[in-house]
Design a protein around this motif. Structure first.
Motif, mmCIF file in Angstrom:
data_model
loop_
_atom_site.group_PDB
_atom_site.id
_atom_site.type_symbol
_atom_site.label_atom_id
_atom_site.label_comp_id
_atom_site.label_asym_id
_atom_site.label_seq_id
_atom_site.Cartn_x
_atom_site.Cartn_y
_atom_site.Cartn_z
ATOM 1 N N ALA A 130 22.159 80.805 -45.241
ATOM 2 C CA ALA A 130 22.613 81.520 -44.046
ATOM 3 C C ALA A 130 21.447 82.141 -43.289
ATOM 4 C CB ALA A 130 23.628 82.590 -44.441
ATOM 5 N N THR A 131 20.437 82.624 -44.025
ATOM 6 C CA THR A 131 19.288 83.242 -43.354
ATOM 7 C C THR A 131 18.507 82.212 -42.533
ATOM 8 O OG1 THR A 131 18.001 82.919 -45.389
ATOM 9 C CG2 THR A 131 19.031 85.085 -45.048
ATOM 10 N N THR A 132 18.396 80.987 -43.062
ATOM 11 C CA THR A 132 17.705 79.924 -42.327
ATOM 12 C C THR A 132 18.499 79.523 -41.088
ATOM 13 O OG1 THR A 132 16.722 79.076 -44.371
ATOM 14 C CG2 THR A 132 16.756 77.592 -42.480
ATOM 15 N N LEU A 133 19.813 79.402 -41.237
ATOM 16 C CA LEU A 133 20.654 79.058 -40.093
ATOM 17 C C LEU A 133 20.556 80.122 -39.001
ATOM 18 C CD1 LEU A 133 23.859 77.718 -41.889
ATOM 19 C CD2 LEU A 133 22.161 76.384 -40.630
ATOM 20 N N ASP A 134 20.557 81.377 -39.418
ATOM 21 C CA ASP A 134 20.438 82.458 -38.436
ATOM 22 C C ASP A 134 19.098 82.392 -37.712
ATOM 23 O OD1 ASP A 134 21.165 85.201 -37.295
ATOM 24 O OD2 ASP A 134 19.276 85.631 -38.334
ATOM 25 N N ARG A 135 18.038 82.123 -38.475
ATOM 26 C CA ARG A 135 16.702 82.069 -37.875
ATOM 27 C C ARG A 135 16.608 80.916 -36.878
ATOM 28 N NH1 ARG A 135 14.550 82.915 -42.262
ATOM 29 N NH2 ARG A 135 13.922 80.829 -42.917
ATOM 30 N N TYR A 136 17.114 79.744 -37.239
ATOM 31 C CA TYR A 136 17.033 78.595 -36.332
ATOM 32 C C TYR A 136 17.990 78.733 -35.149
ATOM 33 C CZ TYR A 136 13.540 75.789 -38.623
ATOM 34 O OH TYR A 136 12.337 75.324 -39.090
ATOM 35 N N THR A 137 19.056 79.467 -35.324
ATOM 36 C CA THR A 137 19.920 79.764 -34.178
ATOM 37 C C THR A 137 19.157 80.586 -33.150
ATOM 38 O OG1 THR A 137 21.926 79.691 -35.538
ATOM 39 C CG2 THR A 137 22.055 80.892 -33.444
ATOM 40 N N ARG A 138 18.398 81.564 -33.636
ATOM 41 C CA ARG A 138 17.600 82.387 -32.722
ATOM 42 C C ARG A 138 16.454 81.580 -32.116
ATOM 43 N NH1 ARG A 138 15.094 86.675 -35.596
ATOM 44 N NH2 ARG A 138 15.640 85.731 -37.597
ATOM 45 N N ILE A 139 15.851 80.705 -32.910
ATOM 46 C CA ILE A 139 14.770 79.859 -32.391
ATOM 47 C C ILE A 139 15.296 78.950 -31.286
ATOM 48 C CG2 ILE A 139 13.221 77.942 -32.954
ATOM 49 C CD1 ILE A 139 12.896 79.215 -35.745
ATOM 50 N N ALA A 140 16.454 78.333 -31.530
ATOM 51 C CA ALA A 140 17.023 77.406 -30.543
ATOM 52 C C ALA A 140 17.364 78.107 -29.238
ATOM 53 C CB ALA A 140 18.263 76.729 -31.121
ATOM 54 N N THR B 279 15.513 80.423 -27.911
ATOM 55 C CA THR B 279 14.296 80.866 -27.224
ATOM 56 C C THR B 279 13.284 79.751 -26.975
ATOM 57 O OG1 THR B 279 13.252 81.481 -29.334
ATOM 58 C CG2 THR B 279 14.499 83.192 -28.177
ATOM 59 N N ALA B 280 13.258 78.727 -27.828
ATOM 60 C CA ALA B 280 12.261 77.661 -27.693
ATOM 61 C C ALA B 280 12.712 76.617 -26.681
ATOM 62 C CB ALA B 280 12.004 77.004 -29.046
ATOM 63 N N GLY B 281 11.751 75.827 -26.206
ATOM 64 C CA GLY B 281 12.088 74.760 -25.276
ATOM 65 C C GLY B 281 12.934 73.687 -25.931
ATOM 66 N N TYR B 282 12.468 73.184 -27.078
ATOM 67 C CA TYR B 282 13.200 72.180 -27.849
ATOM 68 C C TYR B 282 13.123 72.559 -29.321
ATOM 69 C CZ TYR B 282 13.002 69.382 -23.605
ATOM 70 O OH TYR B 282 13.129 68.952 -22.308
ATOM 71 N N THR B 283 14.272 72.603 -29.978
ATOM 72 C CA THR B 283 14.337 72.876 -31.408
ATOM 73 C C THR B 283 14.942 71.665 -32.095
ATOM 74 O OG1 THR B 283 14.639 75.239 -31.002
ATOM 75 C CG2 THR B 283 15.234 74.418 -33.191
ATOM 76 N N VAL B 284 14.238 71.145 -33.091
ATOM 77 C CA VAL B 284 14.649 69.925 -33.787
ATOM 78 C C VAL B 284 14.829 70.247 -35.263
ATOM 79 C CG1 VAL B 284 13.978 67.567 -34.395
ATOM 80 C CG2 VAL B 284 13.414 68.478 -32.130
ATOM 81 N N MET B 285 15.939 69.780 -35.852
ATOM 82 C CA MET B 285 16.210 69.981 -37.276
ATOM 83 C C MET B 285 16.571 68.632 -37.892
ATOM 84 S SD MET B 285 18.528 73.465 -36.972
ATOM 85 C CE MET B 285 18.455 73.879 -38.726
ATOM 86 N N LEU B 286 15.838 68.255 -38.938
ATOM 87 C CA LEU B 286 16.054 66.967 -39.585
ATOM 88 C C LEU B 286 16.151 67.137 -41.095
ATOM 89 C CD1 LEU B 286 13.481 64.680 -37.715
ATOM 90 C CD2 LEU B 286 15.952 64.657 -37.440
ATOM 91 N N SER B 287 17.030 66.357 -41.705
ATOM 92 C CA SER B 287 17.156 66.335 -43.159
ATOM 93 C C SER B 287 17.771 65.015 -43.577
ATOM 94 C CB SER B 287 18.036 67.492 -43.649
ATOM 95 O OG SER B 287 18.330 67.342 -45.030
ATOM 96 N N ASN B 288 17.420 64.590 -44.769
ATOM 97 C CA ASN B 288 18.064 63.420 -45.345
ATOM 98 C C ASN B 288 19.503 63.729 -45.731
ATOM 99 O OD1 ASN B 288 18.165 60.786 -46.205
ATOM 100 N ND2 ASN B 288 17.137 61.148 -48.144
ATOM 101 N N GLY B 289 19.864 65.023 -45.690
ATOM 102 C CA GLY B 289 21.197 65.433 -46.111
ATOM 103 C C GLY B 289 22.190 65.621 -44.988
ATOM 104 N N PHE B 290 21.728 65.617 -43.721
ATOM 105 C CA PHE B 290 22.670 65.720 -42.599
ATOM 106 C C PHE B 290 22.156 64.908 -41.417
ATOM 107 C CE2 PHE B 290 20.161 69.767 -42.514
ATOM 108 C CZ PHE B 290 19.465 69.588 -41.328
#
Length: 419
Positions: A318-328, A330-341
């Motif tokens: 949840a802490t990572t999701l919250d952090r990337y929600t805030r990053i997305a 504010t940043a120009g482009y936010t990219v998230m990749l995983s072999n799991g999703f």
């Protein structure tokens, strides 16, 4: 029959195929001028309908819109490029009269071999939004076009600072400002834009072209922003019969550092190329290291590309999701990749599928790249546990500019389309 009716100029259902097949596309050339010497250093190319007598920017915009919205965008754009080159040859414009051509990424795969022409005598200008729609194809095709003698530029930069986010990844030799940038009254926006542009110029020796110059005051403002070159009606309207000009003593883009490397490998293999021994961390220490860089990206602003790679995780804390929600947010482009999703768990982020055979699926990484700063933390699980039985990771932490850029390009080259 020719017409100047405004309704026809802006017709949303412009029949581009009819115009191209019937030879009803006309090419106009606008001078690009050295603002210090008034010497013409290039011509910007505009395509409009031959059924309209006079040139208006709205006509050009309508043609480009029709190209972008067509399922045959690559074919139409290639046709327009060929028309422009033939017309320049017919007009006997010398090779030193460099041409700046608005280009769609889809047409880069069909560019002709120009290695027999003077270096980068034609510059293909890409719009940042079009790059974002197909980053993998664009990055591969940009390298191919450069290897065939074409120059690469980016246009419509500056109205939104997000438009600067791809400057490090594409590395254009010519950066053309949006034609409305000179009308911006927000001093803070202009100050930030200047800082971002000159970070790119300092590293690569690219040039800045101010578009939309109509007055002496615009010239002074463009020079104050650091743009040495400019174009606009102040220097003459686009013409179907431009005057050839002699070569200038100095080639404006000769010093540009292209660094035309393929986008390959993974962030970890790219970090290994720095020839530094990795640090060995346990999971808690690695998490803190990744979190440190991710928190730093929250202040990077709209000019940043932020990439998170999560190995094979199908769920994130949840802490990572919250952090990337805030990053997305504010940043120009936010990219998230995983072999799991396949789809990023943060709706505002961008992403794509990672093949099960892709070594990227074994890595954890946080990468931030912007025109003025970059950083990367990347890790890979060690095959054997540590002395106390805990899982350990080989970790590289770097702010080395080209390692971060290459790592970001390697990830983006796996994404067919953002969104």
């Amino acid at each position: 029959m020719r017409t100047t009716d405004a309704a026809v100029r802006l017709a949303p259902d412009l029949d581009l195929e009819r115009l191209v097949r019937s030879g009803l596309i006309t090419t106009s050339f606008a001078p690009v001028v050295d603002l210090d010497t008034d010497a013409v250093v290039a011509h910007r190319v505009f395509h409009t309908s031959a059924e309209i007598d006079s040139f208006e920017m709205d006509d050009f915009v309508a043609v480009r819109r029709a190209v972008r919205e067509s399922p045959l965008a690559g074919d139409f754009d290639s046709s327009l490029r060929a028309i422009a080159l033939r017309e320049a040859q017919r007009l006997e414009l010398p090779a030193n009269n460099r041409l700046l051509l608005t280009t769609e990424p889809q047409s880069l795969v069909t560019v002709e071999d120009r290695t027999g022409e003077p270096d980068r005598s034609a510059i293909l200008h890409l719009h940042p939004e079009r790059i974002a729609m197909a980053p993998a194809m664009t990055l591969r095709s940009v390298r191919q076009a450069r290897s065939l003698g074409w120059g690469i530029g980016m246009s419509s930069i500056g109205m939104d600072l997000t438009t600067t986010a791809f400057l490090p990844l594409v590395n254009p030799s010519v950066v053309m400002l949006h034609r409305e940038v000179l009308r911006i009254e927000d001093a803070a926006h202009i100050a930030e834009l200047i800082r971002l542009l000159h970070a790119h110029v300092e590293r690569t020796d690219a040039i800045i072209v101010a578009d939309g110059i109509t007055t002496d005051a615009d010239v002074r403002l463009a020079r104050a922003m650091g743009a040495r070159f400019g174009t606009g009606t102040h220097f003459g309207a686009p013409s179907r019969t431009p005057t050839p000009v002699d070569a200038t003593r100095e080639d404006p883009i000769a010093a540009h550092f292209t660094r035309n490397l393929p986008a390959q490998g993974t962030p970890f293999t790219i970090a290994q190329s720095l020839r530094r021994d990795p640090m060995v961390m346990d999971a808690d220490m690695l998490d803190a290291q990744l979190r440190s860089l991710e928190e730093r990206t929250l202040t990077a602003g709209r000019s940043a590309v932020v990439i998170g790679v999560f190995a094979g995780l199908d769920e994130l804390p949840a802490t990572t999701l919250d952090r990337y929600t805030r990053i997305a947010d504010t940043a120009g482009y936010t990219v998230m990749l995983s072999n799991g999703f396949d789809s990023p768990p943060v709706p505002a982020a961008w992403g794509g599928a990672v093949d099960t055979s892709d070594p990227l699926g074994e890595e954890y990484a946080s990468i931030m790249v912007g025109p003025d700063w970059s950083g990367m933390t990347v890790a890979k699980r060690r095959p054997a546990p540590g002395p106390d039985g805990r899982t350990e990771f080989d970790v590289h932490v770097t702010t080395e500019r080209y390692a971060c850029v290459d790592a970001a390009r390697s990830v983006m080259s796996r994404i067919r389309a953002l969104r």
